[in-house]
Motif scaffolding. Structure first.
Motif, PDB file in Angstrom:
ATOM      1  N   LEU A 198      -6.477  20.073  17.131  1.00 17.52           N
ATOM      2  CA  LEU A 198      -5.757  20.308  15.727  1.00 17.52           C
ATOM      3  C   LEU A 198      -4.805  18.843  15.636  1.00 17.52           C
ATOM      4  N   LYS A 199      -4.579  18.184  16.580  1.00 17.78           N
ATOM      5  CA  LYS A 199      -3.638  16.962  16.419  1.00 17.78           C
ATOM      6  C   LYS A 199      -4.574  15.794  15.936  1.00 17.78           C
ATOM      7  N   ARG A 200      -5.845  15.720  16.650  1.00 12.88           N
ATOM      8  CA  ARG A 200      -6.786  14.522  15.822  1.00 12.88           C
ATOM      9  C   ARG A 200      -7.191  15.074  14.568  1.00 12.88           C
ATOM     10  N   LYS A 201      -7.381  16.222  14.070  1.00  9.13           N
ATOM     11  CA  LYS A 201      -7.729  16.618  12.831  1.00  9.13           C
ATOM     12  C   LYS A 201      -6.449  16.257  11.690  1.00  9.13           C
ATOM     13  N   ALA A 202      -5.258  16.701  12.125  1.00  8.00           N
ATOM     14  CA  ALA A 202      -4.218  16.079  11.350  1.00  8.00           C
ATOM     15  C   ALA A 202      -4.212  14.676  10.960  1.00  8.00           C
ATOM     16  N   GLN A 203      -4.522  13.848  12.169  1.00  3.57           N
ATOM     17  CA  GLN A 203      -4.450  12.579  11.855  1.00  3.57           C
ATOM     18  C   GLN A 203      -5.384  11.906  10.989  1.00  3.57           C
ATOM     19  N   GLN A 204      -6.374  12.685  10.996  1.00  2.15           N
ATOM     20  CA  GLN A 204      -7.351  11.948  10.233  1.00  2.15           C
ATOM     21  C   GLN A 204      -7.075  12.083   8.764  1.00  2.15           C
ATOM     22  N   ARG A 205      -7.621  11.055   7.940  1.00  3.76           N
ATOM     23  CA  ARG A 205      -7.401  10.710   6.481  1.00  3.76           C
ATOM     24  C   ARG A 205      -8.307  11.543   5.708  1.00  3.76           C
ATOM     25  N   THR A 206      -8.059  12.169   4.487  1.00  2.00           N
ATOM     26  CA  THR A 206      -8.762  12.907   3.856  1.00  2.00           C
ATOM     27  C   THR A 206      -9.184  11.980   2.741  1.00  2.00           C
ATOM     28  N   PRO A 207     -10.599  11.837   2.428  1.00  2.03           N
ATOM     29  CA  PRO A 207     -10.849  10.886   1.422  1.00  2.03           C
ATOM     30  C   PRO A 207     -10.497  11.260   0.024  1.00  2.03           C
ATOM     31  N   LEU A 208     -10.339   9.914  -0.658  1.00  6.70           N
ATOM     32  CA  LEU A 208      -9.366   9.722  -1.927  1.00  6.70           C
ATOM     33  C   LEU A 208     -10.351  10.641  -3.078  1.00  6.70           C
ATOM     34  N   SER A 209      -9.832  11.253  -3.645  1.00  7.81           N
ATOM     35  CA  SER A 209     -10.325  12.072  -4.859  1.00  7.81           C
ATOM     36  C   SER A 209     -10.419  10.902  -6.183  1.00  7.81           C
ATOM     37  N   GLY A 210     -11.167  11.388  -6.888  1.00  7.56           N
ATOM     38  CA  GLY A 210     -11.475  10.362  -8.387  1.00  7.56           C
ATOM     39  C   GLY A 210     -10.210  10.329  -8.916  1.00  7.56           C
ATOM     40  N   ARG A 211      -9.218  11.227  -8.826  1.00  3.36           N
ATOM     41  CA  ARG A 211      -7.853  11.348  -9.765  1.00  3.36           C
ATOM     42  C   ARG A 211      -7.117  10.413  -9.138  1.00  3.36           C
ATOM     43  N   ASP A 212      -6.955  10.513  -7.527  1.00  2.85           N
ATOM     44  CA  ASP A 212      -6.270   9.458  -6.760  1.00  2.85           C
ATOM     45  C   ASP A 212      -6.613   8.056  -7.158  1.00  2.85           C
ATOM     46  N   MET A 213      -7.908   7.894  -7.038  1.00  3.13           N
ATOM     47  CA  MET A 213      -8.520   6.542  -7.112  1.00  3.13           C
ATOM     48  C   MET A 213      -8.140   5.834  -8.600  1.00  3.13           C
ATOM     49  N   LEU A 214      -8.301   6.879  -9.571  1.00  2.00           N
ATOM     50  CA  LEU A 214      -7.492   6.289 -10.846  1.00  2.00           C
ATOM     51  C   LEU A 214      -6.244   6.011 -11.010  1.00  2.00           C
ATOM     52  N   ARG A 215      -5.557   6.611 -10.244  1.00  2.00           N
ATOM     53  CA  ARG A 215      -4.104   6.539 -10.125  1.00  2.00           C
ATOM     54  C   ARG A 215      -3.742   5.124  -9.322  1.00  2.00           C
ATOM     55  N   ILE A 216      -4.667   4.741  -8.303  1.00  2.00           N
ATOM     56  CA  ILE A 216      -4.616   3.398  -7.454  1.00  2.00           C
ATOM     57  C   ILE A 216      -5.260   2.240  -8.257  1.00  2.00           C
ATOM     58  N   PHE A 217      -6.020   2.494  -9.220  1.00  2.00           N
ATOM     59  CA  PHE A 217      -6.764   1.556  -9.905  1.00  2.00           C
ATOM     60  C   PHE A 217      -6.080   0.143 -10.561  1.00  2.00           C
ATOM     61  N   PRO A 218      -5.070   0.657 -11.385  1.00  2.00           N
ATOM     62  CA  PRO A 218      -4.539  -0.601 -11.897  1.00  2.00           C
ATOM     63  C   PRO A 218      -3.626  -1.433 -11.029  1.00  2.00           C
ATOM     64  N   SER A 219      -3.082  -0.861  -9.856  1.00  2.00           N
ATOM     65  CA  SER A 219      -2.615  -1.615  -8.950  1.00  2.00           C
ATOM     66  C   SER A 219      -3.723  -2.568  -8.170  1.00  2.00           C
ATOM     67  N   LEU A 220      -4.994  -1.859  -7.913  1.00  2.00           N
ATOM     68  CA  LEU A 220      -6.063  -2.817  -7.405  1.00  2.00           C
ATOM     69  C   LEU A 220      -6.355  -4.002  -8.130  1.00  2.00           C
ATOM     70  N   LEU A 221      -6.387  -3.734  -9.435  1.00  2.00           N
ATOM     71  CA  LEU A 221      -6.769  -4.702 -10.389  1.00  2.00           C
ATOM     72  C   LEU A 221      -5.866  -5.773 -10.651  1.00  2.00           C
ATOM     73  N   LEU A 222      -4.412  -5.367 -10.740  1.00  2.00           N
ATOM     74  CA  LEU A 222      -3.558  -6.425 -10.805  1.00  2.00           C
ATOM     75  C   LEU A 222      -3.451  -7.290  -9.713  1.00  2.00           C
ATOM     76  N   ARG A 223      -3.670  -6.516  -8.340  1.00  2.00           N
ATOM     77  CA  ARG A 223      -3.745  -7.479  -7.026  1.00  2.00           C
ATOM     78  C   ARG A 223      -4.844  -8.586  -6.951  1.00  2.00           C
TER      79      ARG A 223
END
Length: 95
Positions: free
Chosen positions: A10-35
């Protein structure tokens, strides 16, 4: 399965990162583009200036692509920092 082993699982499972959804990627995209723009624009201006001032090496397409690739590799952690550090506001398995 023993109690200790189950807790470790359970500890290993809690530490795993969940994959980013499309909505999350849209939220991050402007920052990636700027950088990426912050990294590529000065490099482009520098190569243009050097090519115009007589350094004929920077008039070669492959040298320019190599310079962009080198900048991408060097500044990879900076460009993709928002993706690595992103924590969703409502994790899907949070209770």
């Amino acid at each position: 399965m023993g109690k200790k082993r189950r807790e470790e699982k359970l500890k290993r499972k809690a530490q795993q990162r969940t994959p980013l959804s499309g909505r999350d990627m849209l939220r991050i995209f402007p920052s990636l583009l700027l950088r990426a723009f912050i990294v590529v624009m000065p490099l482009t201006l520098l190569m243009t200036f050097l090519g115009a001032s007589g350094v004929t090496l920077f008039n070669n397409f492959w040298v320019q692509m190599g310079a962009y690739l080198a900048a991408y590799i060097v500044f990879n952690k900076f460009i993709f920092g928002p993706v690595r550090n992103y924590r969703p506001a409502n994790p899907p398995n949070a209770k």
